[in-house]
Design a protein around this motif. Structure first.
Motif, short mmCIF file in Angstrom:
data_model
loop_
_atom_site.label_atom_id
_atom_site.label_comp_id
_atom_site.label_asym_id
_atom_site.label_seq_id
_atom_site.Cartn_x
_atom_site.Cartn_y
_atom_site.Cartn_z
N CYS A 155 0.84 -1.20 0.00
CA CYS A 155 0.00 0.00 0.00
C CYS A 155 0.88 1.25 0.00
O CYS A 155 1.90 1.29 0.68
N PHE A 158 -0.14 5.15 3.48
CA PHE A 158 0.39 5.61 4.77
C PHE A 158 -0.62 6.40 5.59
O PHE A 158 -0.35 7.53 6.01
N CYS A 159 -1.80 5.82 5.80
CA CYS A 159 -2.74 6.44 6.74
C CYS A 159 -2.00 6.55 8.07
O CYS A 159 -1.22 5.66 8.42
N TYR A 161 -2.37 6.04 11.13
CA TYR A 161 -2.46 5.04 12.21
C TYR A 161 -1.97 3.66 11.79
O TYR A 161 -1.85 2.76 12.61
N CYS A 162 -1.62 3.50 10.49
CA CYS A 162 -1.50 2.14 9.94
C CYS A 162 -0.07 1.63 9.79
O CYS A 162 0.79 2.29 9.23
N PRO A 165 1.66 -0.54 5.57
CA PRO A 165 2.66 -0.23 4.54
C PRO A 165 4.08 -0.59 4.96
O PRO A 165 4.91 -0.94 4.12
N ARG A 273 -6.80 10.05 5.76
CA ARG A 273 -7.64 9.32 4.80
C ARG A 273 -7.89 10.28 3.63
O ARG A 273 -7.82 11.48 3.79
S1 SF4 Z 1 -5.44 1.66 6.27
FE1 SF4 Z 1 -3.35 0.93 5.88
S2 SF4 Z 1 -3.59 -0.63 4.27
FE2 SF4 Z 1 -5.46 0.61 4.31
S3 SF4 Z 1 -5.17 2.24 2.82
FE3 SF4 Z 1 -4.49 3.06 4.79
S4 SF4 Z 1 -2.29 2.62 4.88
FE4 SF4 Z 1 -3.16 1.33 3.28
#
Ligand code: SF4
Length: 429
Positions: A155, A158-159, A161-162, A165, A273
């Motif tokens: 991905c 890079f939201c 919280y995530c 990636p 987002r």
């Molecule tokens: S939540 Fe994580 S896997 Fe989903 S789009 Fe955002 S960064 Fe990508």
């Protein structure tokens, strides 16, 4: 030599575990599912395909490893998956683990085992992800009616919280030819339903002149396949053009899991987002216009950094206004290395859990309303399990659970009339 397989996490991990199962079997290993009731397996092998999406997954992983070493002291523990790839140093420090393998090189697992048997010293093999898509393949999907088919990995989003990636690398994906071959394998194996899955599925084909709709058409072109279902989708990639292309496919299941995370624009901004609540609502309406009666499901996070009571209420009211058929609620979990983890104001678990309870309760009311809207409908279910109560359970094309009186073999397409809803399950005749 027997390998006991334990899989944590998402459909992509489930797919990769099946691929490793087949790879090991081709190399002479007997592979079976790990069970906590197993007697001491002696010098057997335990292969853990890990997840690290939340702090809770890490806690469960560490607990599992300790229990394994306690009950199977002479076993060989292999740790692969997202935890080992995102946190290689921590994985290397885990005393219980004999082999640490990243999630970008599953294909070398048999060779890694050979070198371990030649020289039983701890092996750590975690390489940086490359742009190359590691194409694994499956011909079966043990113990399941629906086959998960991974077509995309990584991905670029890079939201804030995530951790994904960092564990999965950049967007990369199969070719349409590779997908056709795998779906044909699964069709020959008797599967009627395929679930296309990925880490950011909607990024499939980006920049290569094809997209997710093309993958759906390729999968649906295999005659044995009756249903093509989609895994989790990112709303910002669900364009009117893509919907128009998908609309033309009769085998596509009218069920869209559209990841929302929050219904509050301020919170969405801090999450990084790529859409507003208004844009998200438009995507929902476009899908409902194109697929009348379709099911929309989603993921909602509560208690994100800085989420005020007002922001939570805005999110709550927005989620309620969509009328999802199911909501997966996640209290925000701090992931080391992510932007949000650096934020000073982190909410307490009490606040997170209280908000999660509220969101879950509202979600169940929406779910009940959606299922009750199916009463009187003629639906076709794909049977999965037969309960002790003499009922058979399965799912409709829009992913509604249905119980039918009688014993029907799994993987049967059964036309039913929905007559009632009990405990968030439809009753069908
Ligand atoms: S939540 Fe994580 S896997 Fe989903 S789009 Fe955002 S960064 Fe990508």
């Amino acid at each position: 030599m027997t390998v006991y397989l334990h899989t944590q996490g998402c459909k992509v991990n489930q797919y990769e575990s099946q691929a490793m199962r087949e790879m090991l079997a081709e190399n002479g290993y007997t592979v079976c599912e790990f069970s906590s009731t197993l007697p001491d397996i002696g010098k057997g092998i335990i292969l853990i395909n890990s997840c690290t999406v939340t702090g809770e997954s890490d806690r469960k992983l560490r607990q599992f490893l300790r229990r394994c070493k306690r009950n199977h002291p002479h076993s060989i523990l292999i740790l692969t998956g997202c935890f080992s790839q995102a946190f290689p140093k921590e994985a290397e420090r885990l005393e219980e683990v004999d082999i640490v393998l990243g999630n970008s090189q599953r294909k070398i697992l048999p060779q890694i085992l050979d070198s371990y048997f030649k020289n039983p010293q701890k092996i750590v093999c975690v390489k940086e992800h490359t742009k190359e898509y590691e194409h694994l393949s499956i011909h079966q999907f043990d113990e399941r009616t629906r086959a998960f088919l991974k077509i995309q990995d990584g991905c670029d989003c890079f939201c804030s919280y995530c951790i994904i990636p960092f564990a999965r690398g950049r967007n990369r994906f199969s070719t349409l030819e590779e997908i056709k071959t795998e779906v044909e394998n699964l069709g020959r194996a008797g599967f009627k339903e395929i679930v296309l899955t990925g880490i950011n599925l909607t990024a499939f084909g980006r920049g290569q002149g094809y997209d997710l709709a093309d993958a759906v058409h390729v999968a649906a072109s295999v005659s044995e396949i009756v249903r093509v279902r989609l895994g989790s989708l990112e709303p910002d990639d669900i364009t009117p053009t893509l919907i128009e292309k998908l609309k033309g496919e009769p085998k596509l299941c009218p069920h869209f899991h559209l990841s929302l995370q929050s219904g509050c624009d301020e919170t969405l901004k801090r999450m990084r987002r790529r859409y507003t609540s208004k844009e998200y609502k438009t995507v929902c309406q476009n899908l409902r216009d194109a697929f009348p009666g379709c099911a929309l499901t989603t993921d909602v996070m509560v208690g994100f950094v800085g989420e005020t009571e007002d922001e939570f209420n805005t999110s709550f009211q927005f989620v309620k206004s969509i009328g999802f058929s199911k909501i997966h609620v996640f209290p925000y979990s701090i992931r080391p290395g992510t932007k949000a983890a650096e934020e000073p104001i982190q909410l307490s678990n009490e606040v997170k859990n209280a908000r999660a309870r509220q969101m879950i309760a509202m979600g169940e009311t929406c779910q009940k309303e959606f299922l009750e809207s199916l009463i009187g409908n003629m639906e076709t279910i794909l049977t999965e399990t037969t309960g002790k109560d003499g009922f058979t359970e399965g799912f409709t094309a829009n992913y509604s659970p249905v119980k039918v009186k009688g014993i029907y073999p799994p993987n049967t397409l059964l036309p039913v009339i929905i007559t009632d809803v009990k405990d968030l399950v439809c009753i069908g005749e």
